[in-house]
Design an enzyme around this catalytic site. Structure first.
Site, mmCIF file in Angstrom:
data_model
loop_
_atom_site.group_PDB
_atom_site.id
_atom_site.type_symbol
_atom_site.label_atom_id
_atom_site.label_comp_id
_atom_site.label_asym_id
_atom_site.label_seq_id
_atom_site.Cartn_x
_atom_site.Cartn_y
_atom_site.Cartn_z
ATOM 1 N N SER A 131 66.590 45.358 60.235
ATOM 2 C CA SER A 131 66.558 44.565 61.458
ATOM 3 C C SER A 131 67.494 43.362 61.325
ATOM 4 O O SER A 131 68.659 43.528 60.958
ATOM 5 C CB SER A 131 65.105 44.153 61.742
ATOM 6 O OG SER A 131 64.963 43.731 63.072
ATOM 7 N N HIS A 166 61.273 51.333 64.268
ATOM 8 C CA HIS A 166 61.910 50.228 63.542
ATOM 9 C C HIS A 166 61.196 50.004 62.203
ATOM 10 O O HIS A 166 60.430 49.053 62.047
ATOM 11 C CB HIS A 166 61.799 48.996 64.452
ATOM 12 C CG HIS A 166 62.753 47.911 64.150
ATOM 13 N ND1 HIS A 166 64.109 48.091 64.123
ATOM 14 C CD2 HIS A 166 62.551 46.600 63.852
ATOM 15 C CE1 HIS A 166 64.702 46.949 63.849
ATOM 16 N NE2 HIS A 166 63.783 46.031 63.667
ATOM 17 N N ASP A 198 64.171 54.411 67.226
ATOM 18 C CA ASP A 198 64.140 52.949 67.215
ATOM 19 C C ASP A 198 64.591 52.436 68.587
ATOM 20 O O ASP A 198 65.761 52.492 68.925
ATOM 21 C CB ASP A 198 65.053 52.418 66.105
ATOM 22 C CG ASP A 198 64.807 50.944 65.834
ATOM 23 O OD1 ASP A 198 64.261 50.251 66.708
ATOM 24 O OD2 ASP A 198 65.162 50.480 64.732
#
Lengths: 791, 791
Positions: A372, A523, A492
């Site tokens: 991320s 994610h 995601d």
């Protein structure tokens, strides 16, 4: 559950016998043994870490079955020669598989096929040499606990003797990769402050940023080690409540953008006027820390001789500056950490004394890791080409912040974060709030800065502008010098797959060794699956990149691995993420979509976007969407689809959304890995653990699954930098990419395209009286159909 | 979020100044200081564990606010005398509370009231002596991270210097309780095999059971320490798939029980004919282990000088015997471990050599801990009155297995485990499967044993019999000699609150120090809540019970604490769990309940019992249930309600179910604690962690919440040992207790009783054509209404 092990390959620097000796599984005397059974007994003694006496070892042997009727202790006393099949039967048990339940003792072959475990079969007596080779491979084989037998034994303390070896003899290699020879109880935790070349708090002084380092004591004893650097703006704490309060209202209308529209620019940061004066140097840091949230992959690597380095960067606790959310200054500050590790930049032992400190423990080679925002900054720093950054593992990273908070001229939220924007994330990560006096002193200036960011990010229109251009790494991807391992989830919807696609495409044009792993998750991290040997792949790969052991990891590991969306735990090397596009016409009719809902419906959908989502997927009467089945051309879709639609809006504003849907009743994979064993992964001996988990099939079948999507503002018909001064009832042709896919369409499933307006999960939801007319005869969808030939 | 700290009381063996010296927060010179500000600076230096240099400490000081405008470094240089209010302002920040968000610097008083944190206020200059007292209490005050400042500093390494002290000087006490002076990196992990007096595998030899011990190295160096023993049949692994396969079919009819009915008896185990011969002794164990699943409370205690001892008992990996699911033999085997710890029984270093080993490191005092099956066995062993067992902390434990798998003549499942029974749990916990050769050798005998258990448990009728009598600890509760801390969830539908109620009532008649904590959770642990200082209470309590430090924990801690069901994080001492019963008539009508559903409905409800549950709660047309509002007599219900119902069934079988419901729209507490901070609790320094979590209010309001329930077979009208040969259409009067409650009825809520037949979550679901007629005029509900006067 299959166990895919891409790292289980003989490296050119491995000699199995030498490797076994090095790790003390065998002695010189063992190598000279002519009796394979006696040698096997010796090897089993090494495996029986916790039962060192003769009596307890006999009991330990007696618990395993050598064949369907005899326990191993009894069998070994009979002097029948060990065979591959006997060896494998016992080995499966050592790996935690239960006879009768996990495998059939009379038929291990079937189990080996379904589990993908490569262990030998055959009834010929084994030579001692063949037995050693078997045992070498067994140590590299994964067990039911999702770890190799070597890693399992490591977690049981087998390698603790190696802690006492001279630092310069470490790490001990096994099959060309470091083993866990570093005592976690002796790890050094230290803090330094790296001086950057930016001044984002505009106090005239170069921003200092705090860096937390954990490293084996051996790195103070003559062993220079590589650094794993994780740039995490979250690492010093987050302001979750404040972030929630700042969430923007998305229940507002699309507004017409005039050709002369320009959003306010964000302020530029003047460079620092002063740098700290160096008043002396120290060899060792003076500040310490005890605990820091750390990616478990870093923990795994720490035990194997890497340093783990964390920085939260500008605008965080104990550092200077502001949270700029992806600006070049944030990248430059993280780059400065790599420069310090490489010996090219100054750091201090504390914030005021001016005592400088070097990373003399570091071999100057750095890899960046993290998911991320962390993966984002790894990519961002890589685009600077900074010396010393040998590799990055970029997981679910943003490569263009416009694609994170915007899409083709629209304000577009990451999934489950409706209303978030750059300013919200900046506030959330501004952990200077943990330094109350400093936060108070900075309060007015920071509020002003956030207010300007709020203007510059421009939620009024969603247009691409200078703010977003500064946060788009795409133009700089060609400057990447590091080897890159990209990891991204095909499901995601937070950091969407197009971020990874852009990076991967740029990497194809660069020299170097680049890898891509596409998984079926959202994610998430992937270093905890029994079905994929991610930790081992990384250990192998970084041994080449950072230690420069010539194990040829780059050649041994597949360049592109994708996880099957049909069968749990199946991972497949494939050749490309972009098959040629095959266009399909969408029909002949003229269709109308009325985007306005009854007030009550709109209110429900705003509060419960998943209710809207389910309505959309099942909207058979087409009252607010249009669904068309797309003919199948092959079994796989691999790449970015392109959608062309000719349409008009009844007003001078409008948006088109499209979902590509796998339609067919099936228990699909969970997009979140499911817990298998809490604390089940031992990352070292008496060291941190992780939870063993993997994707499973959902408990209930579902009808449809969205595999790609896209949205565009009708004023940006061919992308964010295109612009059109839309008029009411004016026909326009929009062309937009959907999210890239890597998907196998089951034989009895079909592919559908759903066209609609407002996306209650992601877009503005003004519930305007908008009606769209679509001319299907001038619309089409180009899809990357292909047929991979897979095992 | 309030922070309740029941252990934050001065113990009679504490002297704050001496305690502060002992932990090196102050020196002799500090005590002589006449300048409170200088003394405060010295104390703050101790708190600033990670910034030891003058420069870094000044920076550390400079981050805190002494008042709304001045940072602490600047303020301290001004020589204004420190006051209570200044001290508390800074202390709140040291505890992790953020000025401006968590509390108002200009008004700390309001924050102290809402948070329940006891810190002093006032503007008079502090004397050095008063400052020391303040600091003493500050160390015992919980911070935002859910730990006392002392425990936070411990987690940061403050006490690491104490590891090197002579073992015999440990543990260092602070306010009469042990501190973390024991180096986790030096913990000993060892295995012994305790010889029991049972022979449950009937091989003639006394069953040996494996015991895993973790203890500080200091216990080899002259310090005898107490043992925390956790008896966990799960600890060596579970057979989840096998258990799933064995689940019984519950979609079957109630059957009429004839007066002469008797279920087959389970086989008796002949006592062992031989015990192992002792061939010698050793001081130290020879077998080891590396990792074992461990209750985090034990980890907390380990760092504070306790040993943690685990045994899975008979029928588990590396032990002998069978899983008997609650039989006296299982209890006896666990009792044997206590006996060994107390010096009264033989253990061996391994399973075969006959080398005996004593627990010479143990001070002979033992506490048992654990939840569910673990808490069950703690209670079971306590009922033996075994010497050495000084205390147990019984969390969510079973006290009568009949009440776990049966109810008043009915087969009744623990919630979410429909179809489970004693045989299923026995198979699930039979981790001998992890010793494949031993499992194979035992296979036929174990299958035979399980088959006999299956008969003896008698799912045909659900009647109380010899099998269940052997597994009912109630008749033996009066023999408990240990002090008992009972912990139970008021929303625990797995091990239901009546188990704890029976134990608590028995304890009221016994001497000794007994405690009860009732929380609002289901089947959970409570040692991770910011709102309750459970770890500290246990540390204080066990210091008295096991170390025999005369800290008077028994007197200081409340006997009965209950968590508010209305306000998050509120814990209240109350006087009783049984208020006098006040009977209420239920009406005058004759009502009819038709228990049979359309096939489709029954099928849906069998697959989705929560759908049934929601239908039941909202069944306003009374087609399969009857709901009546019960008038309010007070604001609290505290104790076991009793329901009397006169009814008849149209067949010679029947069951009555009753739910007591809190009715009123409200956001209620979650019954599962919600994650606040993963790994947020440091249980020592570089030692294990736990996840900080607590109950919160649900996101969505709900209409109804079931606070008690009961079920009875019409053939057992007054309880499991009563019997009636029911005829079709025969009127019977049943009297049954509902689950005990401890519940505050909000002012605008009302109490409802729902009467019905089949309970799709828990009972058989045969969907028989049963119709019940209830004569409300001869039915009543007696409720334990009371008005606690609470803070």
């Amino acid at each position: 559950m299959p166990y895919y092990q891409f790292a289980k390959q003989l490296t050119p620097i491995s000699d199995p016998v030498a490797d076994l000796k090095r790790l003390r599984f065998i002695t010189d005397a063992d190598v000279k043994l002519t009796d394979a059974n006696q040698l096997w007994r010796h090897l089993l003694q090494r495996v029986a870490v916790h039962t060192p006496t003769a009596a307890s070892f006999e009991t330990w042997l007696g618990q395993w079955l050598a064949n369907p009727t005899l326990d191993l202790a009894t069998w070994l006393n009979q002097a029948t020669p060990v065979t591959n099949t006997i060896f494998t039967r016992v080995s499966c048990q050592l790996l935690g598989f239960e006879p009768g339940r996990d495998f059939d003792l009379t038929d291990p072959s079937t189990f080996l096929t379904t589990s993908k475990l490569t262990l030998p079969l055959g009834d010929e007596p084994l030579t001692p040499s063949a037995l050693l080779t078997n045992f070498f491979w067994l140590l590299l084989t994964r067990g039911k606990n999702g770890q190799t037998l070597l890693d399992t034994l490591t977690g049981e303390g087998y390698l603790a003797w190696s802690y006492a070896l001279p630092a310069t003899q470490k790490p001990l290699l096994f099959n060309g990769q470091p083993t866990a020879n570093f005592d976690p109880a002796q790890f050094i935790n230290e803090v330094v402050f790296v001086e950057t070349d930016v001044d984002t708090d505009q106090d005239g002084h170069a921003d200092l940023i705090k860096v937390e380092i954990t490293r084996p004591l051996d790195s103070n004893q003559g062993l220079q080690i590589p650094a794993i650097f994780t740039a995490s703006p979250y690492n010093q704490g987050t302001n979750d409540e404040w972030g929630d309060e700042l969430m923007h209202n998305v229940d507002q209308p699309l507004t017409h953008v005039n050709p002369d529209y320009q959003a306010p620019q964000e302020p530029a940061f003047a460079p620092p006027t002063t740098h700290q004066r160096v008043n002396g140097t120290r060899e060792q840091a003076t500040e310490t820390f005890a605990n820091t949230p750390r990616y478990t992959l870093n923990d795994y690597l720490l035990a194997r001789g890497y340093a783990s380095v964390y920085a939260a960067g500008i605008g965080t606790k104990d550092s200077d500056g502001r949270q700029t959310c992806g600006s070049p200054e944030q990248t430059a500050a993280m780059q400065a950490v790599v420069e310090w590790l490489h010996g090219d930049r100054t750091a201090f032992t504390d914030r005021t004394s001016g005592i400088a400190i070097q990373a003399n423990w570091c071999n100057g080679r750095v890899a960046m890791t993290g998911r991320s925002y962390l993966g984002t900054l790894a990519t961002a720093v890589a685009t600077t080409g900074v010396p010393g950054l040998a590799a990055i593992i970029a997981e679910a990273g943003i490569t263009n912040w416009y694609d994170y908070y915007r899409e083709n001229g629209l304000v577009m939220a990451p999934d489950t974060f409706q209303g978030e924007d750059a300013d919200v994330l900046a506030a959330e990560t501004y952990s200077t709030t943990r330094n109350p006096a400093r936060a108070l002193a900075d309060h007015v200036a920071n509020e002003n800065y956030l207010a300007q960011m709020r203007q510059a990010q421009d939620r009024t229109t969603g247009q691409y502008n200078a703010f977003w251009a500064a946060r788009n790494y795409h133009p700089h991807l060609s400057q990447i010098k590091a080897d890159v391992m990209v990891v991204h989830g095909l499901n995601d919807w937070n950091v969407k797959p197009n971020h990874a696609k852009a990076l991967w495409e740029a990497l194809q044009k660069l020299p170097g060794d680049h890898k891509l792993i596409l998984h079926q998750g959202q994610h998430i991290y992937i270093n905890a699956f029994p079905s994929l040997d991610f930790n081992e792949m990384v250990n192998l790969w970084l041994a080449e990149k950072l230690w420069q052991f010539p194990n040829q990891a780059g050649q041994l590991l597949p360049d592109l691995i994708t996880q099957s969306n049909l069968t749990p735990g199946v991972w497949q090397p494939v050749s490309t993420w972009q098959a040629p596009l095959i266009p399909t016409a969408l029909g002949h009719q003229m269709i109308t979509i009325n985007d306005q809902q009854a007030d009550a419906t709109a209110t429900t959908w705003r509060h419960q976007p998943l209710t809207w989502f389910n309505s959309l997927l099942n909207d058979t009467d087409h009252h607010f969407s249009y669904r068309v089945t797309i003919p199948r051309h092959a079994s796989w879709l691999a790449g970015t689809p392109t959608l062309t639609v000719r349409l008009k809006s009844n007003h001078n504003v409008g948006m088109l959304s499209a979902y590509l849907v796998d339609h067919g009743t099936a228990k699909r994979l969970t997009t979140t890995p499911q817990l298998i064993n809490r604390h089940g992964l031992q990352l070292g001996y008496h060291w941190h653990t992780d939870d063993l988990r993997d994707f499973k099939l959902q408990n209930q079948p579902t009808e449809r699954h969205v595999i790609a999507f896209g949205h565009t503002n009708l004023q940006n018909p061919t992308g964010p930098t295109s612009f059109h001064d839309l008029q009411a009832d004016e026909w326009v042709t929009i062309t937009m990419p959907l999210q890239p896919v890597m998907h196998e369409l089951a034989a009895d499933h079909e592919l559908e395209l759903i066209l609609f307006g407002t996306d209650y999960r992601m877009s503005f939801r003004g519930n305007q009286a908008l009606t769209y007319t679509i001319d299907l005869s001038q619309s089409s969808l180009a899809l990357p159909w292909t047929d991979f030939s897979l095992q």
